[in-house]
Design a protein around this motif. Structure first.
Motif, PDB file in Angstrom:
ATOM      1  N   LEU A 249       9.995   2.684  -3.690  1.00  9.78           N
ATOM      2  CA  LEU A 249      10.185   3.751  -2.707  1.00  9.78           C
ATOM      3  C   LEU A 249      11.331   4.674  -3.076  1.00  9.78           C
ATOM      4  O   LEU A 249      11.254   5.888  -2.846  1.00  9.78           O
ATOM      5  CB  LEU A 249      10.449   3.141  -1.322  1.00  9.78           C
ATOM      6  CG  LEU A 249       9.361   2.259  -0.722  1.00  9.78           C
ATOM      7  CD1 LEU A 249       9.720   1.878   0.707  1.00  9.78           C
ATOM      8  CD2 LEU A 249       8.011   2.966  -0.748  1.00  9.78           C
ATOM      9  N   ASN A 250      12.391   4.134  -3.645  1.00  9.26           N
ATOM     10  CA  ASN A 250      13.598   4.929  -3.892  1.00  9.26           C
ATOM     11  C   ASN A 250      13.599   5.640  -5.244  1.00  9.26           C
ATOM     12  O   ASN A 250      14.277   6.658  -5.409  1.00  9.26           O
ATOM     13  CB  ASN A 250      14.839   4.036  -3.798  1.00  9.26           C
ATOM     14  CG  ASN A 250      15.042   3.491  -2.403  1.00  9.26           C
ATOM     15  OD1 ASN A 250      14.676   4.121  -1.422  1.00  9.26           O
ATOM     16  ND2 ASN A 250      15.617   2.286  -2.304  1.00  9.26           N
ATOM     17  N   LYS A 251      12.848   5.109  -6.199  1.00  8.36           N
ATOM     18  CA  LYS A 251      12.853   5.713  -7.534  1.00  8.36           C
ATOM     19  C   LYS A 251      11.426   5.853  -8.085  1.00  8.36           C
ATOM     20  O   LYS A 251      11.111   5.335  -9.156  1.00  8.36           O
ATOM     21  CB  LYS A 251      13.698   4.865  -8.492  1.00  8.36           C
ATOM     22  CG  LYS A 251      15.171   4.794  -8.108  1.00  8.36           C
ATOM     23  CD  LYS A 251      15.955   3.953  -9.103  1.00  8.36           C
ATOM     24  CE  LYS A 251      17.427   3.874  -8.717  1.00  8.36           C
ATOM     25  NZ  LYS A 251      18.204   3.038  -9.688  1.00  8.36           N
ATOM     26  N   PRO A 252      10.546   6.550  -7.363  1.00  9.06           N
ATOM     27  CA  PRO A 252       9.158   6.695  -7.822  1.00  9.06           C
ATOM     28  C   PRO A 252       9.085   7.668  -9.004  1.00  9.06           C
ATOM     29  O   PRO A 252      10.089   8.327  -9.340  1.00  9.06           O
ATOM     30  CB  PRO A 252       8.451   7.269  -6.597  1.00  9.06           C
ATOM     31  CG  PRO A 252       9.519   8.055  -5.899  1.00  9.06           C
ATOM     32  CD  PRO A 252      10.786   7.272  -6.098  1.00  9.06           C
TER      33      PRO A 252
ATOM     34  N   PHE B 102       1.864   6.704 -11.462  1.00  8.69           N
ATOM     35  CA  PHE B 102       2.375   5.708 -10.516  1.00  8.69           C
ATOM     36  C   PHE B 102       2.016   4.289 -10.948  1.00  8.69           C
ATOM     37  O   PHE B 102       2.866   3.381 -10.908  1.00  8.69           O
ATOM     38  CB  PHE B 102       1.830   5.998  -9.108  1.00  8.69           C
ATOM     39  CG  PHE B 102       2.766   5.584  -8.016  1.00  8.69           C
ATOM     40  CD1 PHE B 102       3.596   6.509  -7.423  1.00  8.69           C
ATOM     41  CD2 PHE B 102       2.844   4.258  -7.588  1.00  8.69           C
ATOM     42  CE1 PHE B 102       4.481   6.141  -6.413  1.00  8.69           C
ATOM     43  CE2 PHE B 102       3.718   3.877  -6.592  1.00  8.69           C
ATOM     44  CZ  PHE B 102       4.545   4.822  -6.004  1.00  8.69           C
ATOM     45  N   ARG B 103       0.776   4.065 -11.347  1.00 11.69           N
ATOM     46  CA  ARG B 103       0.380   2.714 -11.760  1.00 11.69           C
ATOM     47  C   ARG B 103       1.161   2.235 -12.984  1.00 11.69           C
ATOM     48  O   ARG B 103       1.658   1.103 -13.002  1.00 11.69           O
ATOM     49  CB  ARG B 103      -1.125   2.667 -12.006  1.00 11.69           C
ATOM     50  CG  ARG B 103      -1.970   2.778 -10.751  1.00 11.69           C
ATOM     51  CD  ARG B 103      -3.452   2.793 -11.070  1.00 11.69           C
ATOM     52  NE  ARG B 103      -3.803   3.916 -11.946  1.00 11.69           N
ATOM     53  CZ  ARG B 103      -4.972   4.043 -12.567  1.00 11.69           C
ATOM     54  NH1 ARG B 103      -5.905   3.114 -12.414  1.00 11.69           N
ATOM     55  NH2 ARG B 103      -5.216   5.098 -13.315  1.00 11.69           N
TER      56      ARG B 103
ATOM     57  N   LYS C 160       0.859  -1.187   0.000  1.00 13.85           N
ATOM     58  CA  LYS C 160       0.000   0.000   0.000  1.00 13.85           C
ATOM     59  C   LYS C 160       0.895   1.236   0.000  1.00 13.85           C
ATOM     60  O   LYS C 160       1.812   1.351   0.814  1.00 13.85           O
ATOM     61  CB  LYS C 160      -0.914   0.012   1.217  1.00 13.85           C
ATOM     62  CG  LYS C 160      -1.875   1.192   1.265  1.00 13.85           C
ATOM     63  CD  LYS C 160      -2.831   1.095   2.452  1.00 13.85           C
ATOM     64  CE  LYS C 160      -3.865   0.002   2.234  1.00 13.85           C
ATOM     65  NZ  LYS C 160      -4.918   0.015   3.297  1.00 13.85           N
ATOM     66  N   ILE C 161       0.621   2.162  -0.907  1.00 18.09           N
ATOM     67  CA  ILE C 161       1.388   3.407  -1.023  1.00 18.09           C
ATOM     68  C   ILE C 161       0.423   4.579  -0.912  1.00 18.09           C
ATOM     69  O   ILE C 161      -0.592   4.627  -1.615  1.00 18.09           O
ATOM     70  CB  ILE C 161       2.133   3.520  -2.374  1.00 18.09           C
ATOM     71  CG1 ILE C 161       2.946   2.249  -2.660  1.00 18.09           C
ATOM     72  CG2 ILE C 161       3.011   4.761  -2.391  1.00 18.09           C
ATOM     73  CD1 ILE C 161       4.166   2.080  -1.824  1.00 18.09           C
ATOM     74  N   LYS C 162       0.725   5.529  -0.006  1.00 20.61           N
ATOM     75  CA  LYS C 162      -0.097   6.726   0.138  1.00 20.61           C
ATOM     76  C   LYS C 162       0.738   7.960  -0.201  1.00 20.61           C
ATOM     77  O   LYS C 162       1.957   7.936  -0.169  1.00 20.61           O
ATOM     78  CB  LYS C 162      -0.634   6.853   1.563  1.00 20.61           C
ATOM     79  CG  LYS C 162      -1.617   5.776   1.982  1.00 20.61           C
ATOM     80  CD  LYS C 162      -2.130   6.042   3.402  1.00 20.61           C
ATOM     81  CE  LYS C 162      -3.088   4.971   3.865  1.00 20.61           C
ATOM     82  NZ  LYS C 162      -3.591   5.249   5.236  1.00 20.61           N
ATOM     83  N   GLY C 163       0.025   9.055  -0.463  1.00 24.71           N
ATOM     84  CA  GLY C 163       0.689  10.321  -0.770  1.00 24.71           C
ATOM     85  C   GLY C 163       0.167  10.890  -2.070  1.00 24.71           C
ATOM     86  O   GLY C 163      -1.000  10.707  -2.435  1.00 24.71           O
ATOM     87  N   MET C 164       1.030  11.595  -2.795  1.00 27.70           N
ATOM     88  CA  MET C 164       0.651  12.110  -4.110  1.00 27.70           C
ATOM     89  C   MET C 164       1.033  11.044  -5.130  1.00 27.70           C
ATOM     90  O   MET C 164       2.099  11.077  -5.745  1.00 27.70           O
ATOM     91  CB  MET C 164       1.348  13.443  -4.411  1.00 27.70           C
ATOM     92  CG  MET C 164       0.675  14.219  -5.534  1.00 27.70           C
ATOM     93  SD  MET C 164       1.159  15.951  -5.552  1.00 27.70           S
ATOM     94  CE  MET C 164       2.754  15.827  -6.339  1.00 27.70           C
ATOM     95  N   VAL C 165       0.143  10.072  -5.271  1.00 28.71           N
ATOM     96  CA  VAL C 165       0.441   8.882  -6.075  1.00 28.71           C
ATOM     97  C   VAL C 165      -0.626   8.626  -7.136  1.00 28.71           C
ATOM     98  O   VAL C 165      -0.592   7.579  -7.796  1.00 28.71           O
ATOM     99  CB  VAL C 165       0.609   7.638  -5.163  1.00 28.71           C
ATOM    100  CG1 VAL C 165       1.848   7.783  -4.302  1.00 28.71           C
ATOM    101  CG2 VAL C 165      -0.625   7.416  -4.283  1.00 28.71           C
ATOM    102  N   GLN C 166      -1.550   9.554  -7.280  1.00 26.97           N
ATOM    103  CA  GLN C 166      -2.533   9.452  -8.359  1.00 26.97           C
ATOM    104  C   GLN C 166      -2.394  10.676  -9.251  1.00 26.97           C
ATOM    105  O   GLN C 166      -2.268  11.800  -8.772  1.00 26.97           O
ATOM    106  CB  GLN C 166      -3.945   9.346  -7.782  1.00 26.97           C
ATOM    107  CG  GLN C 166      -4.171   8.077  -6.978  1.00 26.97           C
ATOM    108  CD  GLN C 166      -5.614   7.879  -6.549  1.00 26.97           C
ATOM    109  OE1 GLN C 166      -6.521   8.555  -7.038  1.00 26.97           O
ATOM    110  NE2 GLN C 166      -5.847   6.958  -5.630  1.00 26.97           N
TER     111      GLN C 166
END
Length: 777
Positions: A60-63, A17-18, A7-13
């Motif tokens: 996590l390190n290279k989003p 990201f997908r 599960k990843i939260k934050g500014m991910v939409q």
């Protein structure tokens, strides 16, 4: 093989990201699926523990470049996984913990495509990809899918669908994807609303022709309409000022390229980075005063030395700017004092007397956003002057623990914003204008309803300014009564101080901190008008320690519009010098204004903003303030911005108990003026005096930390002087992500609320009891 849930939260939409996860999983030969959820991105994947851990750490390190991760978790799962990896439909939910993605300026890849003759999107004005394009301005709901944006009715052609489905394409699952074959419809109107063209090529050519012919066009941007005209056509600029009722407020100027921009303004490294950033704000840069300048600077920014410059933030603006080849005025489409117009149906009724032609397109804007504005001081201090498109509405990182109640802070009126918090969510709205204006109030309500709807927000506590007549305060009272929820009011300048404290993670600081809070106006706890304040903060308690000596608030709000009233009020303690102003008033005015103090009913003010207005008037900056802070800006412009070294001379003042007597400053200033001292030297000495004043108060109360807020600290000269004088032996704190002006009030109200919940646990704290008299000469 084990199955894991990530599960990843934050500014991910809205940041790709997908597609990023999909591509990475395919490269690592991991089976599973990824979807948008009500609280972020959800990944279910199968593989060896070593492979999945590497997959997780890479995420996590290279989003994606525009992503912000605030929370990540991985656990084993009993869910089943099919062969291969795919993006599946979003999972619905009732509450979102997703940061709302701001609108992102055109990326280098898309900018290159629209100039490439061989590319299918050559000169297509709505080109976007995973890394750029509108987001916040078109999002109706979360999860961020095309069906939840204002592009939901626009169907993609087969080519765009192929790109959307291709894992290797930069538009893989890009929700704003379109091309000339499934183009967003474009429209050109005349001032009567007649449709002149719907052909994209014709419209772009028409825009260029009319700009060259000296016409004014209203063109739809990302966050609202812009009024555009030739920046070198003085007659057109004068006409725009007349029609817009904007006699002297500076206009922003759009340049086609950075190289072209450099010909007219000086640009340092920080300014360049800001101009080329994904936020693409307006940046204030010092003008090159060359004979062959291509801009009519004194028509664009009268009395100033800096120009607000910008680069294209959308493909449409890039095409317009590059076709024209030179600088273009690009200012918010409104009548002075009203918010930017963003609804298509409002454009012609409101702007038909200003613009000659109108350009629109069928991608609805849901909330108004002006262009953001920033500047940088000599000492590399970033000052946000207007926080809007590209920056709003997120605030990150959040300096508070998650709250157990939904809290709404409604700010102040002059620079309207609101802050809302629910659990681990914190949003600070974009600048929404002066809420005294009916249209601005409506825009404020629209934006609040929009964000509240997206994040399923219903306030359980409401916060407001002390001023009883503010629109924002009255709205807070109404919400409190209608929803039967608690209302808390926070003094204006204390909210400023709490805001800068929270931005710098100082709310829990055990050392005393001096807050220098200087602005134009704020309703004080003694029912007077504050604005030249020094506070002390320790152990969660905030006390007013010192303030600029009170002077009369003449004619209420008229004083902020007319600096000569400030000058008269300041000189009422120096009667022999007051006569210097007599010729600037009619006989009737002179008699009236000099009788006012005798009735004993005048409000008093400690406003540093009004003090500087009065100083500007005494230095012959005598035109009325046609926009907020005009006189103070022109006073700042008298001092050579970017000077390597400032004067060491300053005027005397006295600190008597808790008041700072400014009369010695005025006495010295007028003697300098009478003796023929250059006005720019006098102005520099005034700002130096304010810096010395801060230093003296700091030494008097014995603190090592000083925080600054309020609109006066938008002044780059003052900030640099303070930095030069104090940074070697004091810790200085300025705003980072918010403007020092009233835009930060709502955030400060929320910080005060959080602080007050803990204040009783920390004890009574520090209360200033200093009663001394100090002369500073």
């Amino acid at each position: 093989m084990a199955v894991f849930q990530i599960k990843i939260k934050g500014m991910v939409q809205g940041v790709g990201f997908r597609p990023f996860v999909h591509k990475l999983a395919s490269e690592m030969k991991i089976d599973g699926r990824v979807s948008n959820g009500s609280d972020g991105v959800l990944i279910v994947c199968e593989g060896s523990e070593l492979t999945i851990q590497k997959f997780y750490q890479t995420i996590l390190n290279k989003p994606p470049q525009n992503a912000i991760i605030t929370f990540a978790d991985i656990i084993e799962s009993k869910q089943s996984v099919e062969k291969g990896f795919k993006i599946i439909n979003s999972i619905p939910g009732n509450f979102s913990s997703v940061l709302l993605t701001p609108d992102v300026a055109i990326c280098p890849s898309c900018a290159k495509e629209i100039k490439d003759l061989q590319n299918p999107r050559y000169r297509y004005p709505f080109t976007t990809c995973l890394n750029c394009g509108p987001r916040y301005s078109i999002a109706e709901a979360v999860p961020y899918d095309r069906a939840n944006t204002t592009m939901r009715t626009l169907e993609m052609c087969s080519s765009c669908i192929s790109e959307y489905n291709s894992i290797e394409n930069t538009r893989h699952h890009s929700q704003t994807n379109s091309c000339p074959d499934c183009s967003i419809p474009m429209h050109l109107f005349d001032f009567e609303g007649n449709v002149l063209s719907t052909d994209c090529v014709e419209i772009l050519n028409f825009i260029n022709q009319k700009l060259e012919a000296g016409k004014i066009l209203a063109i739809k941007g990302t966050g609202g309409y812009l009024l555009m005209c030739d920046a070198n056509n003085e007659n057109t600029i004068s006409l725009l000022r007349e029609h817009k009722n904007r006699p002297s407020k500076p206009f922003a100027v759009l340049f086609p390229t950075f190289q072209r921009l450099e010909k007219d303004v000086f640009v340092n490294k920080l300014e360049k980075e800001a101009l080329l950033s994904k936020e693409a704000p307006i940046v204030l840069c010092k003008v090159k005063k060359e004979i062959n300048s291509s801009i009519s600077f004194q028509k664009i920014a009268p009395g100033l030395v800096k120009l607000g410059v910008m680069l294209p933030n959308s493909p449409l603006l890039q095409l317009i700017a590059e076709d024209f080849g030179g600088p273009i005025i690009a200012t918010s489409a409104n009548v002075s004092g009203s918010p930017i117009i963003f609804r298509d149906e409002d454009v012609i009724p409101n702007l038909s007397g200003i613009a000659d032609f109108f350009v629109s397109y069928d991608r609805e804007i849901l909330v108004p956003q002006d262009d953001s504005v920033v500047q940088f001081t000599k000492n590399k201090q970033k000052i946000i002057l207007r926080r809007s498109r590209g920056f709003a509405p997120n605030y990150f990182p959040v300096p508070f623990q998650p709250q157990n109640k939904a809290v709404l802070a409604l700010g102040a009126d002059l620079k309207g914003t609101f802050t809302l918090s629910k659990k681990d969510l914190l949003f600070v709205s974009q600048y929404l204008g002066n809420l005294e204006n009916l249209e601005s109030g409506m825009a404020f309500d629209t934006t609040l309803a929009h964000i509240s709807g997206i994040v399923d927000f219903k306030p359980e506590v409401v916060l407001a300014d002390l001023h009883p007549n503010y629109y924002s305060t009255q709205k807070a009272v109404a919400l409190s009564e209608n929803l039967n929820i608690p209302l808390q009011k926070i003094q204006h300048h204390k909210a400023h101080f709490f805001s800068v404290l929270a931005e710098n993670d100082l709310l829990d600081c055990q050392e005393p901190i001096l807050g220098v809070i200087w602005d134009g106006t704020g309703f004080g706890e003694d029912q007077q008008i504050w604005g030249g304040e020094f506070f002390l903060y320790k152990n969660g308690r905030m006390d007013r320690a010192f303030h600029l000596k009170y002077f009369n608030q003449i004619s209420g709000d008229k004083m902020s519009k007319n600096p000569k009233l400030s000058a008269l009020s300041l000189l009422q303690g120096l009667d022999k010098f007051k006569e210097l102003l007599k010729g600037d008033f009619s006989e009737k005015e002179w008699s009236y204004y000099n009788k006012l103090p005798k009735n004993g009913n005048l409000l008093k003010t400690s406003s540093m903003g009004r003090f500087l207005d009065g100083i500007a008037y005494l230095l012959d900056i005598k035109s009325p303030n046609s926009y907020e802070g005009e006189a103070a800006l022109k006073l700042e412009a008298l001092v050579s911005l970017g000077k390597e070294k400032f004067t060491n001379e300053y005027y005397p003042f006295e600190i008597i108990e808790n008041e700072i007597d400014f009369h010695p400053i005025l006495f010295g200033l007028i003697l300098d003026k009478i003796s023929g001292e250059p006005k720019e030297i006098i102005a520099e000495k005034v700002f130096k005096t304010l810096s010395i004043m801060i230093a003296e108060v700091c030494e008097l109360v014995g603190v090592e930390k000083i925080a600054f807020s309020g609109g006066v600290f938008q002044n780059a000269v003052l900030c640099d002087m303070v930095f030069d004088d104090l940074s070697t032996n004091k810790d200085l704190y300025f705003h980072k992500n918010l403007s020092p002006n009233d835009e930060n009030i709502s955030f400060g109200q929320f910080a005060s609320y959080v602080n007050n919940k803990q204040a009783d646990k920390l004890g009574k704290g520090f209360n200033n009891k200093i009663k001394q008299t100090i002369s500073c000469v």
